[in-house]
Write a protein that holds these residues in place. Structure first.
Motif, PDB file in Angstrom:
ATOM      1  N   LEU A  36       0.347  -9.665  -0.591  1.00  0.00           N
ATOM      2  CA  LEU A  36       1.746  -9.231  -0.590  1.00  0.00           C
ATOM      3  C   LEU A  36       2.006  -8.183  -1.660  1.00  0.00           C
ATOM      4  CD1 LEU A  36       3.541 -12.669  -0.022  1.00  0.00           C
ATOM      5  CD2 LEU A  36       3.330 -10.778   1.607  1.00  0.00           C
ATOM      6  N   PHE A  37       1.360  -8.356  -2.818  1.00  0.00           N
ATOM      7  CA  PHE A  37       1.532  -7.382  -3.894  1.00  0.00           C
ATOM      8  C   PHE A  37       0.964  -6.024  -3.491  1.00  0.00           C
ATOM      9  CE2 PHE A  37      -0.190  -5.309  -7.750  1.00  0.00           C
ATOM     10  CZ  PHE A  37       1.011  -5.052  -8.389  1.00  0.00           C
ATOM     11  N   CYS A  38      -0.150  -6.026  -2.774  1.00  0.00           N
ATOM     12  CA  CYS A  38      -0.737  -4.773  -2.301  1.00  0.00           C
ATOM     13  C   CYS A  38       0.213  -4.051  -1.341  1.00  0.00           C
ATOM     14  CB  CYS A  38      -2.081  -5.029  -1.621  1.00  0.00           C
ATOM     15  SG  CYS A  38      -3.409  -5.459  -2.751  1.00  0.00           S
ATOM     16  N   LYS A  39       0.835  -4.812  -0.453  1.00  0.00           N
ATOM     17  CA  LYS A  39       1.794  -4.209   0.477  1.00  0.00           C
ATOM     18  C   LYS A  39       2.951  -3.596  -0.287  1.00  0.00           C
ATOM     19  CE  LYS A  39       0.765  -7.184   4.449  1.00  0.00           C
ATOM     20  NZ  LYS A  39       1.297  -8.227   5.373  1.00  0.00           N
ATOM     21  N   LYS A  40       3.443  -4.306  -1.290  1.00  0.00           N
ATOM     22  CA  LYS A  40       4.551  -3.805  -2.100  1.00  0.00           C
ATOM     23  C   LYS A  40       4.141  -2.562  -2.889  1.00  0.00           C
ATOM     24  CE  LYS A  40       5.808  -6.322  -5.623  1.00  0.00           C
ATOM     25  NZ  LYS A  40       6.395  -7.445  -6.398  1.00  0.00           N
ATOM     26  N   SER A  41       2.866  -2.532  -3.313  1.00  0.00           N
ATOM     27  CA  SER A  41       2.357  -1.405  -4.104  1.00  0.00           C
ATOM     28  C   SER A  41       1.836  -0.264  -3.244  1.00  0.00           C
ATOM     29  CB  SER A  41       1.233  -1.894  -5.031  1.00  0.00           C
ATOM     30  OG  SER A  41       1.670  -2.938  -5.863  1.00  0.00           O
ATOM     31  N   LYS A  42       1.849  -0.455  -1.923  1.00  0.00           N
ATOM     32  CA  LYS A  42       1.348   0.545  -0.975  1.00  0.00           C
ATOM     33  C   LYS A  42      -0.125   0.870  -1.229  1.00  0.00           C
ATOM     34  CE  LYS A  42       5.913   2.531  -0.125  1.00  0.00           C
ATOM     35  NZ  LYS A  42       6.768   3.749  -0.118  1.00  0.00           N
ATOM     36  N   VAL A  43      -0.891  -0.187  -1.540  1.00  0.00           N
ATOM     37  CA  VAL A  43      -2.342  -0.079  -1.683  1.00  0.00           C
ATOM     38  C   VAL A  43      -2.966  -0.812  -0.500  1.00  0.00           C
ATOM     39  CG1 VAL A  43      -4.356  -0.801  -3.040  1.00  0.00           C
ATOM     40  CG2 VAL A  43      -2.330   0.108  -4.197  1.00  0.00           C
ATOM     41  N   GLU A  44      -3.790  -0.114   0.261  1.00  0.00           N
ATOM     42  CA  GLU A  44      -4.425  -0.758   1.409  1.00  0.00           C
ATOM     43  C   GLU A  44      -5.338  -1.892   0.947  1.00  0.00           C
ATOM     44  OE1 GLU A  44      -5.713   1.546   5.056  1.00  0.00           O
ATOM     45  OE2 GLU A  44      -5.694   3.154   3.560  1.00  0.00           O
ATOM     46  N   PHE A  45      -5.229  -3.022   1.623  1.00  0.00           N
ATOM     47  CA  PHE A  45      -6.043  -4.182   1.284  1.00  0.00           C
ATOM     48  C   PHE A  45      -6.608  -4.761   2.570  1.00  0.00           C
ATOM     49  CE2 PHE A  45      -6.016  -8.820  -0.353  1.00  0.00           C
ATOM     50  CZ  PHE A  45      -7.328  -8.699  -0.784  1.00  0.00           C
ATOM     51  N   PHE A  46      -7.920  -4.679   2.727  1.00  0.00           N
ATOM     52  CA  PHE A  46      -8.587  -5.241   3.891  1.00  0.00           C
ATOM     53  C   PHE A  46      -9.025  -6.659   3.542  1.00  0.00           C
ATOM     54  CE2 PHE A  46      -9.102  -0.641   4.225  1.00  0.00           C
ATOM     55  CZ  PHE A  46      -8.629  -0.411   5.518  1.00  0.00           C
ATOM     56  N   HIS A  47      -8.245  -7.622   3.998  1.00  0.00           N
ATOM     57  CA  HIS A  47      -8.466  -9.014   3.632  1.00  0.00           C
ATOM     58  C   HIS A  47      -9.622  -9.610   4.425  1.00  0.00           C
ATOM     59  CE1 HIS A  47      -7.263 -13.415   3.460  1.00  0.00           C
ATOM     60  NE2 HIS A  47      -7.318 -13.059   2.204  1.00  0.00           N
ATOM     61  N   LEU A  48     -10.445 -10.426   3.757  1.00  0.00           N
ATOM     62  CA  LEU A  48     -11.561 -11.110   4.411  1.00  0.00           C
ATOM     63  C   LEU A  48     -11.161 -12.557   4.691  1.00  0.00           C
ATOM     64  CD1 LEU A  48     -14.492  -9.774   2.178  1.00  0.00           C
ATOM     65  CD2 LEU A  48     -13.763  -8.913   4.395  1.00  0.00           C
ATOM     66  N   ASP A  49     -10.878 -12.851   5.937  1.00  0.00           N
ATOM     67  CA  ASP A  49     -10.407 -14.198   6.289  1.00  0.00           C
ATOM     68  C   ASP A  49     -11.527 -15.230   6.338  1.00  0.00           C
ATOM     69  OD1 ASP A  49      -7.654 -13.572   6.624  1.00  0.00           O
ATOM     70  OD2 ASP A  49      -8.140 -12.597   8.525  1.00  0.00           O
TER      71      ASP A  49
END
Length: 275
Positions: A36-49
């Motif tokens: 969520l912080f990455c979305k707020k910071s506009k930093v792409e985050f490719f999460h590993l589920d």
């Protein structure tokens, strides 16, 4: 970031309070908070589920008087584990780590020529004295990937120097014994979980993971949230992206303020001395 063609990696590190880190729900919540912080910071985050957790034993060698540490040198062993079983081969890292880049560079950690190794000069970015600040230390590393556990150091400084000739130049008694820091009971069990990749710019994609140090399963000592990326000729001069990573690291501290542990590095906890 201090420019210099010898720097090969940048690694950002934050210590995390140990409470609850042996519970998957705690790690999931922390991972979702970062997302969520990455979305707020506009930093792409490719999460590993579906990432799997790796287990390994961690311990350090030094003289009884901690002469390695006094000379800014760290000798670390990582033993991988498959389920409960320890592998027959381990990773050995010798590093000189200092707040001064020139001092770190003066030491040669390379093993003797017949031993294959990976050489790294890392800028390690840590939390500063204040929340939302940062400072750098420099780590000049030689990493040996496949050392037989049964042929590790034979209890003397000379046995270490047979692997790493650069150690001979240090002002250490050549007959000094070498042992595991804190004794064999001071080995640490590390659980390491990759959580995703952060994108700060073209060619600058940082691998992000959480490492949990435990005395035994169910007994966390500390956690570490880290993200790192390689430096090469193509991305070295992308100052905007490097500064974006720095800014993200500072703001991440504020986001995770309630979860952060006081201290600098995990190694400092083992030695009981700050870096």
């Amino acid at each position: 970031m201090k420019a210099g063609k010898l720097i090969t990696n940048r690694e950002f590190k934050l210590l995390i309070k140990p409470q609850g880190l042996d519970r998957r729900s705690r790690i999931t919540a922390l991972s979702e908070q970062i997302l969520l912080f990455c979305k707020k910071s506009k930093v792409e985050f490719f999460h590993l589920d579906n990432a799997t957790t790796g287990l390994r034993n961690i311990y350090f060698y030094d003289t009884p008087g901690e002469d390695f540490r006094r000379n800014n040198v760290i000798l670390r062993v990582r033993e991988s584990r498959q389920n409960i079983w320890v592998d027959d081969w381990c990773e050995v890292t010798l590093k000189c780590r200092s707040g001064d880049l020139a001092q770190a560079n003066q030491f040669n950690p390379a093993p003797k020529k017949s031993i294959q190794s990976r050489l790294r000069l890392k800028e390690e970015i840590l939390r500063g004295d204040e929340l939302g600040s940062h400072r750098s230390i420099y780590s000049n590393n030689a990493i040996l990937d496949a050392v037989p556990i049964d042929s590790l150091f034979e209890g003397t400084f000379a046995s270490v120097a047979r692997y790493f000739p650069g150690m001979i130049k240090l002002p250490i008694d050549k007959k000094a014994p070498v042992r595991i820091v804190g004794g064999r009971s001071n080995k640490v069990l590390e659980a390491c979980l990759p959580i995703g990749n952060l994108v700060f710019g073209d060619g600058i994609q940082a691998h992000c993971e959480i490492a949990i140090w435990m005395k035994s399963v169910g007994d966390p000592i500390v956690g570490e949230l880290a993200f790192s990326y390689r430096i090469n000729d193509k991305n070295r001069l992308q100052e905007k992206a490097h500064k974006r990573a720095d800014k993200f690291f500072k703001k991440l501290q504020i986001e995770l303020a309630d979860s952060l542990e006081i201290g600098s590095t995990k190694t400092a906890l083992i030695y009981g001395k700050p870096e």
